[in-house]
Design an enzyme around this catalytic site. Structure first.
Site, PDB file in Angstrom:
ATOM      1  N   PRO A  51       8.736 -68.106 -29.377  1.00 56.26           N
ATOM      2  CA  PRO A  51       8.305 -68.150 -30.775  1.00 56.26           C
ATOM      3  C   PRO A  51       7.091 -67.253 -31.008  1.00 56.26           C
ATOM      4  CG  PRO A  51       8.788 -70.363 -29.980  1.00 56.26           C
ATOM      5  CD  PRO A  51       8.848 -69.464 -28.787  1.00 56.26           C
ATOM      6  N   TYR A 106       6.487 -70.595 -35.461  1.00 58.80           N
ATOM      7  CA  TYR A 106       6.325 -72.031 -35.688  1.00 58.80           C
ATOM      8  C   TYR A 106       6.868 -72.389 -37.066  1.00 58.80           C
ATOM      9  CZ  TYR A 106       1.802 -70.936 -38.038  1.00 58.80           C
ATOM     10  OH  TYR A 106       0.810 -70.445 -38.850  1.00 58.80           O
ATOM     11  N   HIS A 145      -1.838 -75.311 -28.673  1.00 61.58           N
ATOM     12  CA  HIS A 145      -2.609 -74.476 -29.608  1.00 61.58           C
ATOM     13  C   HIS A 145      -3.386 -75.255 -30.662  1.00 61.58           C
ATOM     14  CE1 HIS A 145       0.085 -70.735 -28.721  1.00 61.58           C
ATOM     15  NE2 HIS A 145      -0.813 -70.963 -27.788  1.00 61.58           N
ATOM     16  N   TYR A 159      -2.827 -77.814 -32.349  1.00 62.12           N
ATOM     17  CA  TYR A 159      -2.083 -78.438 -33.426  1.00 62.12           C
ATOM     18  C   TYR A 159      -2.024 -79.944 -33.175  1.00 62.12           C
ATOM     19  CZ  TYR A 159      -0.758 -73.585 -34.357  1.00 62.12           C
ATOM     20  OH  TYR A 159      -0.786 -72.240 -34.617  1.00 62.12           O
ATOM     21  N   ARG A 174       2.890 -60.252 -21.500  1.00 60.63           N
ATOM     22  CA  ARG A 174       3.014 -58.857 -21.959  1.00 60.63           C
ATOM     23  C   ARG A 174       3.802 -58.048 -20.937  1.00 60.63           C
ATOM     24  NH1 ARG A 174      -0.266 -54.580 -21.951  1.00 60.63           N
ATOM     25  NH2 ARG A 174      -1.999 -55.754 -21.090  1.00 60.63           N
ATOM     26  N   CYS A 201       4.943 -51.914 -24.734  1.00 59.51           N
ATOM     27  CA  CYS A 201       3.840 -52.456 -25.512  1.00 59.51           C
ATOM     28  C   CYS A 201       2.526 -51.908 -24.970  1.00 59.51           C
ATOM     29  CB  CYS A 201       3.865 -53.981 -25.406  1.00 59.51           C
ATOM     30  SG  CYS A 201       2.436 -54.800 -26.144  1.00 59.51           S
ATOM     31  N   CYS A 259      -2.207 -53.492 -28.151  1.00 53.89           N
ATOM     32  CA  CYS A 259      -3.241 -53.253 -29.172  1.00 53.89           C
ATOM     33  C   CYS A 259      -3.360 -54.413 -30.144  1.00 53.89           C
ATOM     34  CB  CYS A 259      -2.946 -51.963 -29.931  1.00 53.89           C
ATOM     35  SG  CYS A 259      -1.444 -52.030 -30.951  1.00 53.89           S
ATOM     36  N   CYS A 279       0.450 -55.957 -34.048  1.00 53.33           N
ATOM     37  CA  CYS A 279       1.482 -56.900 -34.488  1.00 53.33           C
ATOM     38  C   CYS A 279       0.855 -58.212 -34.951  1.00 53.33           C
ATOM     39  CB  CYS A 279       2.486 -57.153 -33.367  1.00 53.33           C
ATOM     40  SG  CYS A 279       1.745 -57.727 -31.808  1.00 53.33           S
ATOM     41  N   ASP A 298      -2.682 -39.011 -40.488  1.00 45.23           N
ATOM     42  CA  ASP A 298      -4.105 -38.915 -40.790  1.00 45.23           C
ATOM     43  C   ASP A 298      -4.434 -37.696 -41.629  1.00 45.23           C
ATOM     44  OD1 ASP A 298      -4.599 -41.240 -39.407  1.00 45.23           O
ATOM     45  OD2 ASP A 298      -5.392 -40.261 -37.618  1.00 45.23           O
TER      46      ASP A 298
END
Length: 689
Positions: free
Chosen positions: A30, A62, A174, A176, A298, A344, A347, A350, A648
């Protein structure tokens, strides 16, 4: 098709999760999207693309079970009613078409939510302040509240079955609600839901059992769970109460999705966190349960993935960010072409979609979030619309992506770069402390360009107007980037400073990245507010400078809160001895001292320094664009049909925007685009009665 490396066969073994079976070990856990219930078609097509790309399991973000858990303004998912069932069907049906299982993370926010849309009173284990700082408190749940919440969760699980999900989550992580019940510091209740470990875990046990009973053999039940107690330094988990609870519940669900206490490590940027950083936290988890286990890290290397499975760390390779950067990561490994993976870079752009409440985007993958509304596929692209030749001037991130995508479409492309090195700002910035993985932006595109025989790259080719006209190109894209300003213009100064700081004592990030470093005490003035000023400060400390970091913002690297690294950035500067001055603007600098002004009052202070580095604003390098535009209007010989400035060179922004600009230019060349409404708008239309 190339045959996959047999070393990676284990990644493609099917794995049973209770009553269902995943076709392989690739598991998109998720993750938030900034779309949720607000943009159901966009999020469904995005998840479906991952299923098409080979992920064995694809989960929602979630998903709120009831209006008492409303996370507005964050547009998360919901399963409140039949309308939500219909919306989720858009995703589950598409995932099933590609052979993937679909999972939903049922979620109760507790003190994390303020219920700004529903205006219901938030509830938690006790009455406590709102976790994200809104001026609200939760109500302490009584037994009737707990009973009602269990019913809401069971009803949401039944709606999940109707929506076509294969895996239903119980979320106990987390900060919750369910995680707060488990917490001995927060849970100070004196009834059967508080106090002892057995009492604190009671509600989680009940909800797992009731969810399993509700879904029966139609779905697996997963638990998302924090396995450590927090408090230890990176890579040194503190296992105690949470691990004991895990052992007590170990055989109840069909799968464990393991998180850790420190989200800034779990979701860590590559500047601070390596691939597979959670391994030390996971080391003993699988020895305590027979059920399959998934976690994130990652993961981009198939060797790392294979190693973790073979050594019994995990059963599934969990991914959020790598699945965003490359939805086709599993398929590329399966087809024996891991070199084509868009890795990935860590950074966390996302993540800004969640924290800023807009559809997520990705530095590496410009199609992310555009699958439905623009019809962009991460691997497929429309063939060229003509036999025209295209010249791209500048091989920074924008130019590289434009040339790559144009070449993929079949155009004959010339890519001209003024310097020897490709990559522009990406190459320069990736040499700053901690940003080495950002070079993947350049390396992926250069690797793909090397395979395209219709793209020619010309290094050390600084082009003027006459040079461009002489190429005979039909279309020209100006991707010449931008330069940092030396005059102080930016947020704090809305016009150049007067007097200007002395030239020989004033530097920009471009100077620092080119190796032109000042000697002696240096002020780094951060009027930009993102990552670059802190990296310049760190680079100068490595060089031996005394450094004073000054910013008009209330925090170091202020915007980095949206990439979930701001506290780590501040700590890094403090640890290496950078003096930090907040809420102060730069009023003047004479080469010996700077006068700083308070952003709230008329108070000023003087700070001695020999040098000044200004990180304020950039100037687009667009002279060629205007020259070429004038040549077209004048009907000059050799003038192209079109010229466009991109990235740019048009409007300086983040690297993700630069990549997107190059991709968009390539996609739209020779295509009919509705300039008033270039993308479909995901909204619900109500039928007239």
């Amino acid at each position: 098709m190339t045959i996959r490396d047999p070393r990676y066969d284990i990644l493609f073994e099917p794995v049973k999760i209770g009553p269902v079976t995943a076709k392989n070990r690739f598991y998109q856990v998720p993750h938030c999207t900034g779309m949720g219930w607000v943009r159901p078609r966009m999020v469904a097509e995005m998840r479906a693309t991952k299923a098409e790309g080979g992920w064995g399991v694809v989960c929602t973000e979630y998903c709120s079970i009831h209006p008492s858990s409303d996370d507005i303004p964050t547009p998360s998912h919901s399963l409140w009613d039949k309308g939500d069932i219909k919306a989720h069907r858009l995703m589950t049906d598409k995932c099933h078409e590609h052979g993937a299982l679909a999972g939903v993370e049922l979620w109760v926010g507790g003190s994390r939510v303020s219920n700004l849309l529903s205006r219901e009173v938030p509830m938690d284990v006790v009455s406590m302040p709102n976790w994200i700082g809104d001026p609200y408190q939760s109500r302490a749940m009584d037994k009737s509240d707990i009973k009602q919440m269990r019913r809401w969760h069971r009803d949401a699980a039944l709606r999940a079955v109707e929506a076509g999900f294969d895996i239903v989550y119980v979320s106990a992580t987390h900060h919750y609600l369910l995680s707060n019940f488990l917490d001995p510091q927060l849970n100070t209740r004196t009834d059967e839901y508080g106090g002892s470990q057995e009492n604190r875990m009671r509600i989680v046990r009940e909800i797992i059992e009731e969810t399993k009973e509700a879904v029966g053999d139609s779905c697996a039940v997963a638990v998302r769970y924090t396995v450590d107690d927090g408090g230890g330094p990176d890579g040194m988990p503190v296992h105690g109460d949470r691990m004991e609870i895990f052992e007590a519940l170990a055989e109840l669900p069909d799968l464990w999705d393991i998180n850790i206490w420190d989200y800034s490590l779990e979701m860590g940027t590559s500047r601070f966190t390596r691939e597979g950083a959670l391994e030390d936290y996971m080391a003993t988890v699988k020895s305590k349960t027979t059920k399959p286990v998934v976690t994130v890290g990652r993961f981009t290397s198939p060797d790392t993935m294979t190693s973790q499975v073979k050594r019994g760390i995990v059963d599934f390779i969990g991914a959020a960010r790598p699945s965003i950067a490359d939805p086709f990561l599993p398929k590329k490994i399966e087809e024996g072409r891991p070199e084509d993976i868009r890795e990935c870079i860590g950074c966390n752009i996302c993540y800004t979609g969640d924290s800023k409440h807009y559809p997520l985007r990705c530095t590496q993958n410009p199609t992310m979030g555009e699958e439905w509304r623009r019809g962009w596929h991460p691997e497929q692209i429309e063939p060229k619309g003509s036999n025209d030749r295209v010249l791209v001037v500048g091989a920074g991130p924008t130019g590289l992506e434009a040339a790559r995508a144009l070449g993929q479409r079949g155009y004959e492309v010339m890519l001209a770069e003024a310097t020897r090195d490709l990559g522009g700002r990406v190459t320069a910035e990736s040499q700053l402390p901690g940003l080495a993985e950002w070079a993947r932006v350049r390396d992926y595109r250069v690797g793909q360009l090397d395979k395209l025989h219709n793209v020619d790259i010309y290094r050390e080719s600084e082009l003027g107007l006459e040079d461009i006209l002489a190429t005979g190109a039909d279309h020209v894209a100006i991707a010449t980037g931008a330069k940092w300003r030396r005059d102080g213009y930016g947020h704090y100064h809305t016009r150049p400073m007067d007097p200007l700081p002395p030239a020989g004592k004033t530097f920009t990030p471009d100077d620092i990245m080119e190796g032109i470093l000042p000697d002696g005490p240096t002020i780094v003035f951060d009027d930009d507010g993102f990552y670059l000023a802190s990296l310049v400060a760190e680079k100068l400390r490595e060089h031996g400078n005394e450094v004073v970091y000054v910013t008009p913002y209330a925090r170091v690297s202020n915007w980095s809160e949206h990439t979930d690294e701001q506290p780590r950035v501040h700590k890094r500067l403090a640890d290496i001895g950078v003096k930090i001055i907040l809420n102060k603007g730069l009023d003047s600098f004479d080469g010996q001292a700077a006068v700083l002004g308070c952003t709230y009052t008329e108070e000023q202070q003087t700070v001695k320094a020999d040098n000044l580095v200004l990180i304020t604003c950039r100037t687009p390098q667009d002279d060629l664009y205007f020259q070429l535009q004038a040549a077209i209007e004048a009907g000059a010989e050799g003038a192209p049909k079109s010229v466009k400035r991109i990235g740019d060179a048009e409007a300086p922004a983040i690297i993700a925007a630069a990549i997107y600009a190059g991709h968009k230019y390539a996609r739209e060349l020779d295509c009919e685009i509705d300039r008033d409404n270039p993308a479909k708008y995901d909204r619900v239309f109500f039928e007239e009665s």
